[in-house]
Design a protein around this motif. Structure first.
Motif, short mmCIF file in Angstrom:
data_model
loop_
_atom_site.label_atom_id
_atom_site.label_comp_id
_atom_site.label_asym_id
_atom_site.label_seq_id
_atom_site.Cartn_x
_atom_site.Cartn_y
_atom_site.Cartn_z
N LEU A 57 42.37 44.60 51.87
CA LEU A 57 41.87 43.30 51.44
C LEU A 57 42.34 42.37 52.29
CD1 LEU A 57 42.78 43.75 47.44
CD2 LEU A 57 40.38 44.93 48.46
N ASP A 58 42.50 42.06 52.87
CA ASP A 58 43.01 41.13 54.23
C ASP A 58 43.52 39.65 53.19
OD1 ASP A 58 42.53 40.09 56.45
OD2 ASP A 58 41.31 38.89 56.46
N LEU A 59 43.83 40.15 52.25
CA LEU A 59 44.83 39.14 51.19
C LEU A 59 46.61 39.28 51.59
CD1 LEU A 59 44.41 36.66 48.78
CD2 LEU A 59 44.73 39.03 47.89
N SER A 60 46.62 37.76 51.79
CA SER A 60 48.65 37.35 51.93
C SER A 60 48.58 36.13 51.05
CB SER A 60 48.73 37.02 53.61
OG SER A 60 50.20 36.60 53.29
N VAL A 61 49.86 36.85 49.79
CA VAL A 61 49.56 35.73 48.88
C VAL A 61 51.80 35.44 48.74
CG1 VAL A 61 50.27 35.92 45.69
CG2 VAL A 61 48.33 36.74 47.07
N ALA A 62 51.42 33.99 48.56
CA ALA A 62 52.55 33.20 48.98
C ALA A 62 53.49 33.23 47.56
CB ALA A 62 52.31 32.20 49.41
N PRO A 63 54.39 33.96 47.66
CA PRO A 63 55.11 33.84 46.11
C PRO A 63 54.77 31.87 45.15
CG PRO A 63 56.23 35.61 47.36
CD PRO A 63 55.09 34.57 48.10
N GLU A 64 55.00 32.06 44.38
CA GLU A 64 54.92 30.70 43.24
C GLU A 64 55.18 31.14 42.49
OE1 GLU A 64 52.02 27.38 41.52
OE2 GLU A 64 51.53 27.30 43.95
N ARG A 65 56.83 30.16 42.24
CA ARG A 65 57.66 29.87 41.06
C ARG A 65 56.87 30.05 39.60
NH1 ARG A 65 63.37 29.59 39.74
NH2 ARG A 65 63.49 29.01 37.26
N GLY A 66 56.71 31.67 38.42
CA GLY A 66 56.29 31.37 37.45
C GLY A 66 54.83 32.13 37.54
N ALA A 67 54.41 32.12 38.83
CA ALA A 67 52.41 31.99 38.57
C ALA A 67 52.75 33.88 38.97
CB ALA A 67 52.53 31.98 39.99
N ALA A 68 51.17 34.04 38.55
CA ALA A 68 51.19 35.75 38.56
C ALA A 68 49.62 36.01 38.94
CB ALA A 68 51.43 36.23 37.34
N ILE A 69 50.07 37.37 39.76
CA ILE A 69 48.99 38.32 40.40
C ILE A 69 49.08 39.76 39.65
CG2 ILE A 69 49.00 37.19 42.96
CD1 ILE A 69 50.27 39.76 43.86
N VAL A 70 47.67 39.85 39.15
CA VAL A 70 47.23 40.76 38.40
C VAL A 70 45.65 41.75 39.26
CG1 VAL A 70 45.85 40.97 36.51
CG2 VAL A 70 47.45 39.09 36.17
N PHE A 71 45.97 42.90 39.36
CA PHE A 71 45.40 43.51 40.02
C PHE A 71 45.62 45.00 39.04
CE2 PHE A 71 49.07 43.65 42.19
CZ PHE A 71 49.60 45.13 42.54
N GLY A 72 44.22 45.88 39.34
CA GLY A 72 44.06 46.95 38.53
C GLY A 72 44.47 47.82 40.03
N ASN A 73 44.70 49.14 38.79
CA ASN A 73 45.34 50.36 40.68
C ASN A 73 44.30 51.41 41.01
OD1 ASN A 73 47.78 48.60 40.65
ND2 ASN A 73 48.35 49.53 39.07
N CYS A 74 42.64 51.48 39.72
CA CYS A 74 41.89 52.30 39.30
C CYS A 74 40.60 51.68 38.81
CB CYS A 74 42.25 52.78 38.60
SG CYS A 74 44.07 54.40 38.28
N LEU A 75 39.69 52.86 39.87
CA LEU A 75 38.63 52.72 40.12
C LEU A 75 37.93 53.13 38.67
CD1 LEU A 75 37.76 54.27 43.65
CD2 LEU A 75 38.09 51.91 42.93
N ALA A 76 36.75 52.84 38.79
CA ALA A 76 35.89 53.03 37.41
C ALA A 76 36.48 54.24 36.62
CB ALA A 76 34.24 52.37 36.95
N ASP A 77 36.11 55.32 37.73
CA ASP A 77 35.91 57.13 37.33
C ASP A 77 37.45 56.97 36.91
OD1 ASP A 77 37.39 56.54 39.99
OD2 ASP A 77 36.08 57.71 40.80
N GLY A 78 38.49 56.30 37.61
CA GLY A 78 40.35 56.21 37.00
C GLY A 78 40.00 56.89 38.11
N GLU A 79 40.10 57.08 39.11
CA GLU A 79 40.46 57.33 40.13
C GLU A 79 41.96 56.52 41.02
OE1 GLU A 79 41.26 60.82 42.45
OE2 GLU A 79 39.71 61.27 40.63
N ILE A 80 42.82 56.76 41.39
CA ILE A 80 43.71 55.64 42.38
C ILE A 80 42.51 54.54 42.85
CG2 ILE A 80 45.43 55.12 43.78
CD1 ILE A 80 46.52 57.33 42.99
N ASP A 81 42.67 53.49 43.01
CA ASP A 81 41.65 52.80 44.14
C ASP A 81 42.90 51.70 45.57
OD1 ASP A 81 39.97 50.57 45.31
OD2 ASP A 81 40.27 49.01 43.76
#
Length: 193
Positions: free
Chosen positions: A136-160
């Motif tokens: 995804l060309d994404l780098s996330v710097a940790p920030e105390r108390g913050a969260a990242i949320v992401f889905g692990n699967c596609l709509a058909d249930g296959e792993i993304d």
């Protein structure tokens, strides 16, 4: 899509989780073809504290309720919480949180891990310990108390496979602490504590 949630946890909640985790850390495990709890590998060099057995501690259901609200899922679909600690030079190489049942058939009975919420409890030395999403060309710097949320699967249930991610090595003297919250697609009574 990776969503950023600032101040997912309060300072008091962070401190409570860290207190609960102290004294319980063990070398982090990976899932192997033999099942859960495989030996530590070079891929993952952190330490993990599993927050099970705290049914009467309100911090666990409080955090799970926040996660359930964010994802709109039942509490019974959330795994046991895990606090992860990375010291200097420790990392977690590229991996997927979604489960390949062909490789890990014993995991099928527990259901698919559909979503991940990663909450930062302690920031490492700046410039280190980022969460990397190379596809995804994404780098996330940790920030105390913050969260990242992401889905692990596609709509058909296959792993993304675009959600492959890694915890970059921690540098300097400061540790990185994080909270893993994983959500399954079905009720998992064993985890719902």
């Amino acid at each position: 899509k990776v969503r950023w949630i600032p101040a997912f946890l309060t300072e008091g909640e962070i401190m409570r989780l860290k207190r609960r985790a102290r004294g319980s850390f063990r070398s982090s495990k990976v899932v192997t073809s033999k099942g859960r709890g495989g030996d530590q590998q070079a891929l993952r060099t952190s330490e993990t504290a599993v927050l099970s057995g705290f049914r009467f501690d309100p911090i666990v259901p409080t955090v799970k309720a926040k996660a359930a609200h964010v994802l709109g899922c039942p509490l019974t679909h959330i795994e046991i919480l895990q606090v992860v600690r990375y010291g200097r030079g420790q990392e977690y190489g590229p991996h997927l949180d979604g489960i390949d049942f062909e490789r890990f058939p014993r995991e099928r009975s527990r259901g698919q891990r559909t979503h991940t919420i990663l909450v930062y409890l302690e920031e490492p030395t700046p410039g280190s310990g980022t969460t990397e999403f190379p596809k995804l060309d994404l780098s996330v710097a940790p920030e105390r108390g913050a969260a990242i949320v992401f889905g692990n699967c596609l709509a058909d249930g296959e792993i993304d496979r675009r959600t492959v991610h890694a915890g970059a090595p921690v540098g300097g003297e400061r540790e990185k602490w994080a909270l893993n919250i994983w959500v399954r697609d079905r009720r998992i009574p064993f985890y719902a504590r």
